[in-house]
Design an enzyme around this catalytic site. Structure first.
Site, short mmCIF file in Angstrom:
data_model
loop_
_atom_site.label_atom_id
_atom_site.label_comp_id
_atom_site.label_asym_id
_atom_site.label_seq_id
_atom_site.Cartn_x
_atom_site.Cartn_y
_atom_site.Cartn_z
N GLY A 1 -57.43 -14.65 30.12
CA GLY A 1 -57.71 -13.27 29.70
C GLY A 1 -58.97 -13.19 28.87
O GLY A 1 -59.04 -12.46 27.87
N SER B 1 -61.96 -12.11 29.75
CA SER B 1 -63.00 -11.18 30.20
C SER B 1 -63.27 -10.05 29.23
O SER B 1 -64.37 -9.50 29.21
CB SER B 1 -62.62 -10.59 31.57
OG SER B 1 -61.40 -9.88 31.49
N TYR C 1 -42.46 -5.38 27.38
CA TYR C 1 -43.50 -6.07 26.61
C TYR C 1 -42.88 -6.82 25.42
O TYR C 1 -43.18 -7.98 25.18
CB TYR C 1 -44.54 -5.04 26.14
CG TYR C 1 -45.73 -5.62 25.41
CD1 TYR C 1 -46.82 -6.15 26.10
CD2 TYR C 1 -45.77 -5.65 24.02
CE1 TYR C 1 -47.91 -6.68 25.43
CE2 TYR C 1 -46.86 -6.18 23.34
CZ TYR C 1 -47.93 -6.69 24.05
OH TYR C 1 -49.02 -7.22 23.37
N ILE D 1 -54.72 -4.19 17.28
CA ILE D 1 -56.09 -4.67 17.47
C ILE D 1 -56.83 -3.71 18.40
O ILE D 1 -56.28 -3.31 19.44
CB ILE D 1 -56.11 -6.10 18.08
CG1 ILE D 1 -55.13 -7.03 17.32
CG2 ILE D 1 -57.52 -6.67 18.09
CD1 ILE D 1 -55.41 -7.30 15.88
P1 NAP Z 1 -57.07 -6.30 27.01
O1 NAP Z 1 -58.27 -5.81 26.29
O2 NAP Z 1 -56.34 -5.38 27.92
O3 NAP Z 1 -57.45 -7.64 27.77
C1 NAP Z 1 -56.48 -8.33 28.53
C2 NAP Z 1 -57.10 -9.57 29.13
O4 NAP Z 1 -56.10 -10.22 29.95
C3 NAP Z 1 -58.27 -9.25 30.01
O5 NAP Z 1 -59.23 -10.26 29.88
C4 NAP Z 1 -57.66 -9.27 31.42
O6 NAP Z 1 -58.69 -9.61 32.31
C5 NAP Z 1 -56.63 -10.38 31.27
N1 NAP Z 1 -55.54 -10.29 32.22
C6 NAP Z 1 -54.68 -9.27 32.42
N2 NAP Z 1 -53.84 -9.55 33.40
C7 NAP Z 1 -54.16 -10.78 33.86
C8 NAP Z 1 -53.65 -11.61 34.89
N3 NAP Z 1 -52.63 -11.22 35.67
N4 NAP Z 1 -54.23 -12.82 35.07
C9 NAP Z 1 -55.26 -13.20 34.32
N5 NAP Z 1 -55.79 -12.46 33.33
C10 NAP Z 1 -55.24 -11.25 33.11
O7 NAP Z 1 -55.96 -6.80 25.97
P2 NAP Z 1 -56.09 -7.45 24.52
O8 NAP Z 1 -55.73 -6.42 23.54
O9 NAP Z 1 -57.36 -8.21 24.38
O10 NAP Z 1 -54.85 -8.46 24.60
C11 NAP Z 1 -55.00 -9.87 24.64
C12 NAP Z 1 -53.66 -10.50 24.26
O11 NAP Z 1 -53.33 -10.08 22.94
C13 NAP Z 1 -52.51 -10.06 25.15
O12 NAP Z 1 -51.63 -11.14 25.36
C14 NAP Z 1 -51.81 -8.99 24.32
O13 NAP Z 1 -50.46 -8.87 24.64
C15 NAP Z 1 -52.03 -9.55 22.92
N6 NAP Z 1 -51.90 -8.54 21.86
C16 NAP Z 1 -52.76 -7.49 21.77
C17 NAP Z 1 -52.61 -6.56 20.74
C18 NAP Z 1 -53.51 -5.38 20.57
O14 NAP Z 1 -53.25 -4.57 19.67
N7 NAP Z 1 -54.58 -5.24 21.33
C19 NAP Z 1 -51.58 -6.73 19.82
C20 NAP Z 1 -50.72 -7.79 19.94
C21 NAP Z 1 -50.90 -8.71 20.95
P3 NAP Z 1 -58.84 -9.05 33.80
O15 NAP Z 1 -58.45 -7.60 33.77
O16 NAP Z 1 -60.24 -9.33 34.15
O17 NAP Z 1 -57.90 -9.89 34.56
#
Ligand code: NAP
Length: 251
Positions: A9, A11, A155, A188
Site C-alpha cells: 500500500g 502508492s 474494518y 490520519i
Molecule cells: P489510503 O490513502 O486509502 O491508501 C491505501 C493504500 O493501500 C494505497 O496505497 C492503496 O494502493 C493500497 N491498497 C488498497 N487495497 C490494496 C490491495 N488490495 N492490494 C494492495 N494494495 C492495496 O489509506 P491510508 O489512510 O494511507 O491507510 C494505510 C493503512 O493505515 C491502512 O491499513 C489503514 O487501515 C490504516 N489506518 C489508516 C487510518 C487513517 O486515519 N487514515 C487510521 C488507522 C489505520 P492502490 O489503490 O494503488 O492499490
C-alpha cells in the site's frame, strides 16, 4: 550495503509517507500496490533520484494469493535479502453500512485485504526471515482494533485480527531473532479519511484527541523508521498507538 524494506500500500497516504521516510534513511525499497506499473515505476524513479537508493515497484493485489506468492519471490530475486516488511495496505468498506445491514461481500472485501492478505503475505516473508535468522515485521493496524464503529464493523474486526496476528508472529518468530510490532494510527489525513473530513474536523475540535490536530502520514512514518533502525530492539509483539492520545478514556 543498504537494507531492504518491503512496503504494501505504498502508492498513497501512509504507505507513501513510510516509503519517503525509509528512503531518507537509506533503505532500498520494494513498493507494492495496485496502481499501474508505469505510475509505480515513476514513484520509484523519483525516490531513487532524490535519495540515491534502489527502489522497485511490484504491482500486487494483496488479496490475491497467486499475486502474493509471485510478488514475494520477485522481490527476493531482485533484492536478495529483505530486512523489513511493512504491512500497510488497507481499505475501508466501500459503503459505511450499519452492521444490521452489512453485506457478506463487504465483509469479504475488507477481510481479504486487511487481514487475510496481510497475514499470508507475512507468512511468505516470515519463512525468508526464518531462513536468514533476521528481519523485522511492522503491521499497520488501527485504533479501530479496540474502538467499535457499528457503521464499519468489518474494518474493526479485521484490525482486531491484525492485533492478534501481531502477537502470533511475535511468538513464532522470536526464536529467529525477528521482532514484530504493530502501529495503531488514530485519525490520519489521507484518501481513506477524505470522505469523513468534516466529521473528524468537528470531533477533533471538540476534544476527541488530546493533541488537537489530525495525524499525518509522516507521524506514522517516523515511528516505522525508528522500529526499522532497531531503536526498540528489546521489545516485540507490542502495539504503539500514534493517535494524539485518543485512546485514553476520560471522565
Ligand atoms: P489510503 O490513502 O486509502 O491508501 C491505501 C493504500 O493501500 C494505497 O496505497 C492503496 O494502493 C493500497 N491498497 C488498497 N487495497 C490494496 C490491495 N488490495 N492490494 C494492495 N494494495 C492495496 O489509506 P491510508 O489512510 O494511507 O491507510 C494505510 C493503512 O493505515 C491502512 O491499513 C489503514 O487501515 C490504516 N489506518 C489508516 C487510518 C487513517 O486515519 N487514515 C487510521 C488507522 C489505520 P492502490 O489503490 O494503488 O492499490
Amino acid at each position: 550495503m543498504n537494507k531492504c524494506a518491503v512496503i504494501t500500500g505504498a502508492s498513497r497516504g501512509i504507505g507513501a509517507g513510510i516509503a519517503e521516510k525509509l528512503a531518507q534513511e537509506k533503505f532500498n525499497l520494494a513498493l507494492c500496490a495496485r496502481q499501474e506499473q508505469s505510475v509505480g515505476d515513476l514513484q520509484c524513479a523519483e525516490l531513487e533520484a532524490k535519495y540515491g537508493i534502489k527502489a522497485a515497484y511490484f504491482r500486487c493485489d494483496i488479496s490475491d494469493s497467486d499475486a502474493r506468492k509471485k510478488t514475494c519471490a520477485a522481490i527476493i530475486e531482485r533484492f536478495g535479502k529483505v530486512d523489513l516488511l511493512v504491512n500497510n495496505a488497507g481499505v475501508a468498506p466501500k459503503v459505511r453500512a450499519d452492521i444490521l445491514e452489512m453485506t457478506e461481500a463487504s465483509y469479504d472485501f475488507v477481510m481479504d485485504i486487511n487481514l487475510k492478505g496481510s497475514f499470508f503475505f507475512t507468512q511468505l516473508f516470515a519463512r525468508h526471515f526464518a531462513d536468514q535468522r533476521s528481519g523485522t515485521i511492522v503491521n499497520i493496524g488501527s485504533c479501530s482494533a479496540t474502538v467499535a464503529s457499528v457503521s464499519r464493523g468489518e474494518y474493526c474486526m479485521a484490525k482486531a485480527g491484525v492485533g492478534m496476528a501481531t502477537k502470533l508472529w511475535a511468538v513464532r518468530m522470536a526464536e529467529f531473532g525477528v521482532n514484530v510490532y504493530e502501529i495503531r494510527p488514530g485519525i490520519i489525513e489521507t484518501d481513506m479519511t477524505s470522505t469523513v473530513k468534516g466529521k473528524y474536523d468537528k470531533l477533533i475540535s471538540e476534544g476527541l484527541t488530546l493533541q488537537p490536530r489530525w495525524g499525518y502520514p509522516e507521524d506514522i512514518a517516523k515511528v516505522v523508521a525508528s522500529l526499522a533502525r532497531g531503536d526498540f530492539a528489546y521489545s516485540t509483539g507490542q502495539v504503539i498507538n500514534i493517535d494524539g492520545g485518543m485512546n485514553i478514556q476520560k471522565l
